[in-house]
Design a protein around this motif. Structure first.
Motif, PDB file in Angstrom:
ATOM      1  N   VAL A  18       0.852  -1.169   0.022  1.00 54.56           N
ATOM      2  CA  VAL A  18       0.168   0.010  -0.105  1.00 54.56           C
ATOM      3  C   VAL A  18       0.723   1.296   0.095  1.00 54.56           C
ATOM      4  CG1 VAL A  18      -1.726   1.311   1.533  1.00 54.56           C
ATOM      5  CG2 VAL A  18      -2.125  -1.055   1.085  1.00 54.56           C
ATOM      6  N   ILE A  19       1.886   1.385   0.830  1.00 53.97           N
ATOM      7  CA  ILE A  19       2.816   2.381   0.898  1.00 53.97           C
ATOM      8  C   ILE A  19       3.415   2.603  -0.132  1.00 53.97           C
ATOM      9  CG2 ILE A  19       4.907   3.202   2.167  1.00 53.97           C
ATOM     10  CD1 ILE A  19       3.965   1.884   4.538  1.00 53.97           C
ATOM     11  N   ILE A  20       3.990   1.439  -0.955  1.00 54.47           N
ATOM     12  CA  ILE A  20       4.744   1.654  -2.223  1.00 54.47           C
ATOM     13  C   ILE A  20       3.550   2.065  -3.401  1.00 54.47           C
ATOM     14  CG2 ILE A  20       5.691   0.441  -4.190  1.00 54.47           C
ATOM     15  CD1 ILE A  20       6.766  -1.598  -1.946  1.00 54.47           C
ATOM     16  N   THR A  21       2.676   1.549  -3.207  1.00 56.71           N
ATOM     17  CA  THR A  21       1.458   2.051  -4.269  1.00 56.71           C
ATOM     18  C   THR A  21       1.147   3.723  -4.120  1.00 56.71           C
ATOM     19  OG1 THR A  21       0.345  -0.178  -4.287  1.00 56.71           O
ATOM     20  CG2 THR A  21      -0.883   1.709  -5.135  1.00 56.71           C
ATOM     21  N   SER A  51       2.134   6.594  -6.826  1.00 59.87           N
ATOM     22  CA  SER A  51       1.036   7.354  -7.355  1.00 59.87           C
ATOM     23  C   SER A  51       1.503   8.817  -7.252  1.00 59.87           C
ATOM     24  CB  SER A  51      -0.002   7.130  -6.940  1.00 59.87           C
ATOM     25  OG  SER A  51      -0.583   5.764  -7.079  1.00 59.87           O
ATOM     26  N   PHE A  52       2.129   9.248  -5.896  1.00 58.60           N
ATOM     27  CA  PHE A  52       2.506  10.646  -5.334  1.00 58.60           C
ATOM     28  C   PHE A  52       3.582  11.077  -6.331  1.00 58.60           C
ATOM     29  CE2 PHE A  52       5.103  13.547  -3.057  1.00 58.60           C
ATOM     30  CZ  PHE A  52       4.009  14.622  -2.911  1.00 58.60           C
ATOM     31  N   VAL A  53       4.458  10.396  -6.879  1.00 55.50           N
ATOM     32  CA  VAL A  53       5.692  10.611  -7.605  1.00 55.50           C
ATOM     33  C   VAL A  53       5.343  10.805  -8.860  1.00 55.50           C
ATOM     34  CG1 VAL A  53       7.890   9.566  -8.609  1.00 55.50           C
ATOM     35  CG2 VAL A  53       7.260   9.563  -6.083  1.00 55.50           C
ATOM     36  N   ALA A  54       4.285  10.080  -9.526  1.00 54.73           N
ATOM     37  CA  ALA A  54       3.790   9.747 -11.007  1.00 54.73           C
ATOM     38  C   ALA A  54       3.153  11.491 -11.073  1.00 54.73           C
ATOM     39  CB  ALA A  54       2.859   8.914 -11.288  1.00 54.73           C
ATOM     40  N   LYS A  55       2.543  12.027 -10.081  1.00 51.29           N
ATOM     41  CA  LYS A  55       1.762  13.088 -10.109  1.00 51.29           C
ATOM     42  C   LYS A  55       2.843  14.378 -10.341  1.00 51.29           C
ATOM     43  CE  LYS A  55      -2.536  11.586  -7.824  1.00 51.29           C
ATOM     44  NZ  LYS A  55      -3.429  12.004  -6.590  1.00 51.29           N
TER      45      LYS A  55
END
Length: 367
Positions: free
Chosen positions: A356-359, A363-367
């Protein structure tokens, strides 16, 4: 043609080496099982041996180079696999069918409704999986990652239940060795507070049958210890009710000992051990205990906990009653080792949280 002959020779050579490995694995399993059959690890060693045996059998079949034989065995293998898959897929229906039979023939208590509850759980689980599969794209990625740990937990529970069933089955085939000094019959609840049930009666009859066979082999008749205290809704102790039943069946009352203080299986073993040591004068007596076939493995674990050197003989149980009984036994054995299981499940949960943390981070980095 030469290539095929070379391939067959390689298979035959491989089968020899694999056969040696299989024999070694069988020896490891057999040695551990005969030395101490009351351990769950025996199911694991047996499964490893059995998988190796199936691989060896496949090598032997293919090394024959007989197309008809190989094809026939292949079809038979596929049929067996298909039967297993269909049975597992329709497990909910089989459980409902069993629950219906039990509902008609037994009392409507919670322990007799376990197959019904398990069937309902499997149906709900199937609907939940179907819904999630169709709507996972609408859920947050982190939530899908969290749910990803559930199949792993489910797989672990299936493996645990399989290993338990293998051990229960293996325990039925222990050598009997008719040389006992004492037989312990484990108690169960009385009907109307004073009557021996069919289930309990089968335990007593199995002990008497064992004793009679021992006498026929020219050995002294053992004493039978009837073990079971008096419950709050019972008019007399289970031990006394069992003894009366055995004497009515023709058993010599002079070969009867009563252990009437125990409240559970562990106490059955502890108090019976004390009674036998006092009566025999030492701890060298050869002992067997008797319960129903589905219960003797767990009872054996309790005997081990009580440091009682005894293994069990199982009395027959109505087939339709076994699924509920085995579910109860599995839950009880599972809880006996709850620390180990909770550690494994906890590690799976931690892995899911890590995903979950990795996901979330991805997602945060992709934004």
């Amino acid at each position: 043609m030469n290539g095929l002959a070379s391939y067959m020779n390689e298979l035959q050579g491989m089968s020899i080496y694999w056969g040696i490995i299989t024999l070694i694995l069988f020896g490891i399993f057999l040695g551990l099982w005969l030395y101490e059959p009351r351990r769950l690890v025996n199911g694991i060693t047996f499964t490893i041996f059995f998988i190796s045996f199936l691989a060896e059998l496949a090598l032997l079949i293919f090394s024959t180079a007989n197309l008809i034989f190989v094809t026939t065995m292949g079809i038979l293998f596929l049929v067996i696999v298909a039967i297993i898959v269909i049975t597992l897929a329709m497990m909910w229906l089989l459980l409902l069918w069993n629950a219906f039979i039990v509902w008609k023939r037994e009392s409507h208590t919670l322990p007799n409704m376990l197959t019904l509850l398990l069937a309902i759980f499997l149906i709900v689980l199937w609907f939940a999986n179907t819904f999630m599969a169709g709507h996972s794209q609408f859920l947050p990625d982190w939530f899908n990652a969290l749910l990803g740990g559930l199949p792993i937990v489910g797989t672990y529970l299936v493996i645990c239940s399989y290993n338990f069933l293998v051990n229960v089955l293996l325990y039925q085939f222990l050598p009997r060795r008719y040389k006992a000094n004492y037989l312990i019959v484990l108690g169960a609840g009385l009907i109307n507070g004073d009557q021996v049930s069919t289930l309990l009666g089968n335990r007593i009859k199995a002990a008497i049958k064992f004793a009679q066979k021992q006498v026929k082999k020219g050995r002294p008749a053992p004493k039978i210890v009837f073990s079971g205290g008096q419950g709050p809704d019972e008019k007399l102790s289970e031990a006394q009710a069992m003894a009366d039943f055995a004497i009515e069946q023709g058993w010599d009352k002079n070969l009867v000992l009563l252990e009437d203080k125990s409240r559970n299986t562990l106490q059955n073993m502890q108090y019976s051990k004390e009674l036998i040591q006092k009566d025999f004068g030492s701890d060298k007596a050869y002992i067997k205990f008797f319960s129903n076939n589905y219960h003797i493995f767990r009872a054996g674990i309790y005997a081990k906990m009580a440091h009682l050197a005894a293994n069990g003989v199982g009395a027959p149980t109505r087939f339709y009653f076994l699924p509920n009984a085995l579910i109860r036994e599995f839950v009880a054995v599972f809880l006996m080792n709850k620390k180990r299981h909770f550690i494994v499940i906890g590690l799976i949960a931690l892995f899911s949280l890590l995903m979950v943390i990795i996901t979330i981070y991805t997602s945060f980095v992709a934004k």
